[in-house]
Design a protein around this motif. Structure first.
Motif, short mmCIF file in Angstrom:
data_model
loop_
_atom_site.label_atom_id
_atom_site.label_comp_id
_atom_site.label_asym_id
_atom_site.label_seq_id
_atom_site.Cartn_x
_atom_site.Cartn_y
_atom_site.Cartn_z
N VAL A 47 13.90 6.92 -6.97
CA VAL A 47 13.09 7.65 -7.44
C VAL A 47 12.23 6.60 -8.26
O VAL A 47 11.20 5.87 -8.35
N ASN A 66 11.18 3.50 -6.62
CA ASN A 66 9.48 3.80 -5.76
C ASN A 66 8.73 3.32 -6.64
O ASN A 66 7.41 3.27 -6.50
N SER A 98 8.82 3.02 -0.94
CA SER A 98 10.59 3.90 -0.55
C SER A 98 10.86 2.84 0.43
O SER A 98 12.40 2.64 0.91
N SER A 121 7.11 13.76 2.18
CA SER A 121 6.03 13.41 0.91
C SER A 121 6.03 13.68 -0.06
O SER A 121 6.49 12.36 -0.82
N ARG A 122 7.53 14.38 -0.43
CA ARG A 122 8.35 13.98 -1.64
C ARG A 122 9.65 12.97 -1.71
O ARG A 122 9.35 12.66 -1.91
N GLN A 123 9.51 12.79 -0.55
CA GLN A 123 10.76 11.34 -0.29
C GLN A 123 9.71 10.22 -0.64
O GLN A 123 10.27 9.07 -0.47
N GLN A 124 8.69 10.75 -0.85
CA GLN A 124 7.55 9.28 -0.99
C GLN A 124 8.09 8.08 0.07
O GLN A 124 7.97 7.00 0.21
N ASP A 143 6.25 5.87 3.37
CA ASP A 143 5.14 5.14 3.12
C ASP A 143 4.50 4.80 4.00
O ASP A 143 3.32 4.66 4.34
N ARG A 163 -2.69 8.02 3.86
CA ARG A 163 -1.80 7.85 4.08
C ARG A 163 -1.26 7.47 5.20
O ARG A 163 -2.09 7.98 6.16
#
Length: 339
Positions: free
Chosen positions: A55, A58, A64, A117-120, A122, A144
């Motif tokens: 995180v 990122n 990410s 999305s929570r894991q970001q 790309d 996105r």
């Protein structure tokens, strides 16, 4: 046990935290850090077992270096091949891939998008199922990067996609059957509200019409997506036995074709003497099953590579590779002994 921080590693290596950061981010030469010092830092990292907090990375880099891949099914040979090629291609651009499946469940698909999305991640590569339109539109609204594969939504006219020309592939297969003299052609398909299935069905009905052959509903079998193998085999067996005049069957997916072969074997139906067979989408079994099953082969490698290029364009990793953002690729008609 306490998680090691970047400062802890820097202290062990006897350098500033920024120096460790430069080495871990591949900027040692750019920052004029000697090879000897970079090697020393890397050795300390390996020995200590330090891993950067993702995180934090990122937030610092804005990336990410991870892509989210959502497919219909992990078990399907088409999707497995697609995932393997995507993973290989993504690595060339320095990206990893998080791989998950919807099992044709729109609610699960939306949950997976939110999880990624929570894991970001790309960017997103998605083989969508009906009902995911709002979730995909939301990705677009949030700007996105996203590419659809194997299917698309006509209502989302600006979303990039890549898939086979389903209609043309079906027409070629049907016309081949008709040219060989088959007129009583059955269709086994899956009951799904997806563009690719609709296009395959349209190719079937249009070719019958264009050749002056009646479109008989009794020659069409639609199976639920979540049906078990045993249930499917029974349904296909009942379908074939209730239509003894049928001289050919077109299966619209490879797993339906495999179930069909199992059914024919149980019923003692010989291919092609008793029944000609064509399947949309190839499978290793179709090459090996005597006398070989005629298929429309999907260009899996080209679909995967094109999808990655389209996504990398959105991520500004490549320029001018693919002119169009919505790509339809031709399938390959492979004639074997089943027709």
């Amino acid at each position: 046990m306490k998680r090691l921080s970047l400062k802890d590693v820097a202290k062990l290596a006897g350098v500033a935290p920024s120096t460790v950061s430069f080495v871990l981010n591949g900027k040692a030469k750019q920052m004029r850090i000697s090879d000897e010092l970079a090697a020393k830092i890397e050795a300390v990292v390996r020995k200590s077992g330090y891993t950067p907090h993702q995180v934090a990375v990122n937030l610092r880099t804005g990336q990410s270096k991870t892509l989210g891949l959502i497919v219909e099914s992990i078990s399907g040979s088409f999707f497995a091949s697609l995932a393997k090629i995507i993973e290989t291609e993504a690595e060339k651009y320095g990206y990893r891939v998080v791989y998950c499946s919807t099992e044709n469940n729109a609610q699960k698909g939306g949950e997976l998008i939110r999880m990624l999305s929570r894991q970001q991640v790309d960017g997103y590569l998605i083989t969508p199922t009906a009902g995911m339109e709002k979730d995909i539109q939301q990705l677009v609204d949030y700007k996105r990067p996203v590419v659809l594969m194997d299917s698309f939504f006509p209502t989302l006219s600006q979303v990039p996609y890549v898939l086979i020309d389903n209609y043309d592939g079906m027409v070629k297969g049907m016309q081949h059957l008709i040219n060989k003299g088959y007129k009583q052609i059955g269709l086994v398909t899956v009951d799904m509200d997806l563009v690719q299935i609709k296009e395959r069905y349209k190719g079937y009905t249009d070719t019958l019409r264009d050749n002056g052959i009646a479109n008989k509903k009794k020659y069409q079998l639609k199976l639920p997506y979540n049906i078990t193998r045993e249930e499917a085999v029974q349904h296909i067996a009942d379908f074939v036995k209730s239509n003894p005049q049928m001289d050919a069957v077109f299966f619209t997916t490879n797993y339906l074709g495999i179930w069909g072969l199992e059914t024919f074997a149980k019923l003692g139906i010989r291919i092609p003497q008793d029944m000609a067979v064509i399947c949309f989408d190839d499978h290793d079994l179709f090459r090996l099953y005597p006398p070989g099953i005629t298929v429309i082969e999907q260009p899996v490698e080209e679909i995967a590579k094109t999808a990655i290029r389209l996504l990398m364009q959105q991520l500004n990793q490549t320029k001018g590779v693919t002119k169009k953002s919505q790509v339809t690729l031709p399938g390959k008609f492979i004639v074997r002994g089943s027709v």
